[in-house]
Motif scaffolding. Sequence first.
Motif, PDB file in Angstrom:
ATOM      1  N   LEU A   1      56.903 -58.724 -81.606  1.00  0.00           N
ATOM      2  CA  LEU A   1      58.029 -59.072 -80.741  1.00  0.00           C
ATOM      3  C   LEU A   1      59.301 -58.489 -81.321  1.00  0.00           C
ATOM      4  CD1 LEU A   1      57.228 -62.817 -79.981  1.00  0.00           C
ATOM      5  CD2 LEU A   1      56.718 -60.818 -78.605  1.00  0.00           C
TER       6      LEU A   1
ATOM      7  N   ARG B   1      52.326 -60.205 -74.925  1.00  0.00           N
ATOM      8  CA  ARG B   1      52.513 -59.453 -76.168  1.00  0.00           C
ATOM      9  C   ARG B   1      51.987 -60.231 -77.363  1.00  0.00           C
ATOM     10  NH1 ARG B   1      58.263 -56.726 -76.595  1.00  0.00           N
ATOM     11  NH2 ARG B   1      57.163 -55.613 -78.216  1.00  0.00           N
TER      12      ARG B   1
ATOM     13  N   ALA C   1      63.089 -63.774 -62.987  1.00  0.00           N
ATOM     14  CA  ALA C   1      63.353 -62.961 -64.176  1.00  0.00           C
ATOM     15  C   ALA C   1      62.927 -63.698 -65.441  1.00  0.00           C
ATOM     16  CB  ALA C   1      64.829 -62.586 -64.246  1.00  0.00           C
ATOM     17  N   ILE C   2      63.257 -64.980 -65.538  1.00  0.00           N
ATOM     18  CA  ILE C   2      62.874 -65.769 -66.710  1.00  0.00           C
ATOM     19  C   ILE C   2      61.355 -65.922 -66.772  1.00  0.00           C
ATOM     20  CG2 ILE C   2      62.992 -68.065 -67.750  1.00  0.00           C
ATOM     21  CD1 ILE C   2      65.912 -68.193 -66.738  1.00  0.00           C
TER      22      ILE C   2
ATOM     23  N   THR D   1      55.617 -61.761 -70.043  1.00  0.00           N
ATOM     24  CA  THR D   1      55.450 -60.574 -70.888  1.00  0.00           C
ATOM     25  C   THR D   1      55.444 -60.940 -72.368  1.00  0.00           C
ATOM     26  OG1 THR D   1      57.821 -60.121 -70.839  1.00  0.00           O
ATOM     27  CG2 THR D   1      56.439 -58.968 -69.228  1.00  0.00           C
ATOM     28  N   THR D   2      56.255 -61.908 -72.771  1.00  0.00           N
ATOM     29  CA  THR D   2      56.259 -62.354 -74.166  1.00  0.00           C
ATOM     30  C   THR D   2      54.910 -62.965 -74.527  1.00  0.00           C
ATOM     31  OG1 THR D   2      58.636 -62.761 -74.080  1.00  0.00           O
ATOM     32  CG2 THR D   2      57.414 -63.818 -75.861  1.00  0.00           C
ATOM     33  N   TRP D   3      54.360 -63.782 -73.656  1.00  0.00           N
ATOM     34  CA  TRP D   3      53.061 -64.409 -73.903  1.00  0.00           C
ATOM     35  C   TRP D   3      51.965 -63.344 -74.018  1.00  0.00           C
ATOM     36  CZ3 TRP D   3      48.749 -64.663 -70.533  1.00  0.00           C
ATOM     37  CH2 TRP D   3      47.698 -65.454 -70.997  1.00  0.00           C
TER      38      TRP D   3
ATOM     39  N   GLY E   1      59.128 -63.849 -65.612  1.00  0.00           N
ATOM     40  CA  GLY E   1      58.591 -62.544 -66.017  1.00  0.00           C
ATOM     41  C   GLY E   1      58.748 -62.312 -67.513  1.00  0.00           C
ATOM     42  N   TRP E   2      59.908 -62.712 -68.049  1.00  0.00           N
ATOM     43  CA  TRP E   2      60.140 -62.571 -69.481  1.00  0.00           C
ATOM     44  C   TRP E   2      59.149 -63.420 -70.280  1.00  0.00           C
ATOM     45  CZ3 TRP E   2      61.942 -66.335 -72.944  1.00  0.00           C
ATOM     46  CH2 TRP E   2      62.196 -65.870 -74.228  1.00  0.00           C
ATOM     47  N   VAL E   3      58.942 -64.666 -69.834  1.00  0.00           N
ATOM     48  CA  VAL E   3      57.998 -65.557 -70.512  1.00  0.00           C
ATOM     49  C   VAL E   3      56.573 -64.973 -70.436  1.00  0.00           C
ATOM     50  CG1 VAL E   3      56.907 -67.838 -70.409  1.00  0.00           C
ATOM     51  CG2 VAL E   3      59.393 -67.631 -70.236  1.00  0.00           C
TER      52      VAL E   3
END
Length: 97
Positions: free
Chosen positions: A30, A23, A12-13, A19-21, A15-17
Amino acid sequence: MLPLVALIAAIAIGGWVLTTWLRVKNGYPLDGAWGQAVYPRNSDETLERVKLLTSENAQLRAELGSIKDRLATVERIVTDGAYRLDREIESLRGPAN
């Protein structure tokens, strides 16, 4: 059971990293925890650039309006009956020697 929870949390972490990268890389803003914009921030440079672009846009729109008026005048001249008659007379005269 603990390794499974740790694995799910790591995925999960990660995936979050990711998707943030993606974006940030593609220029999407953001969002913070409460939905407020975090990036890009509105700086004085950004606001000045928006003002300049707005001014340029207004100038280009005015120029486009002027060009449309000129084109309408040219179309009116070309479709005028006297202009057509003059062209026909000139074609009957033949080529200049």
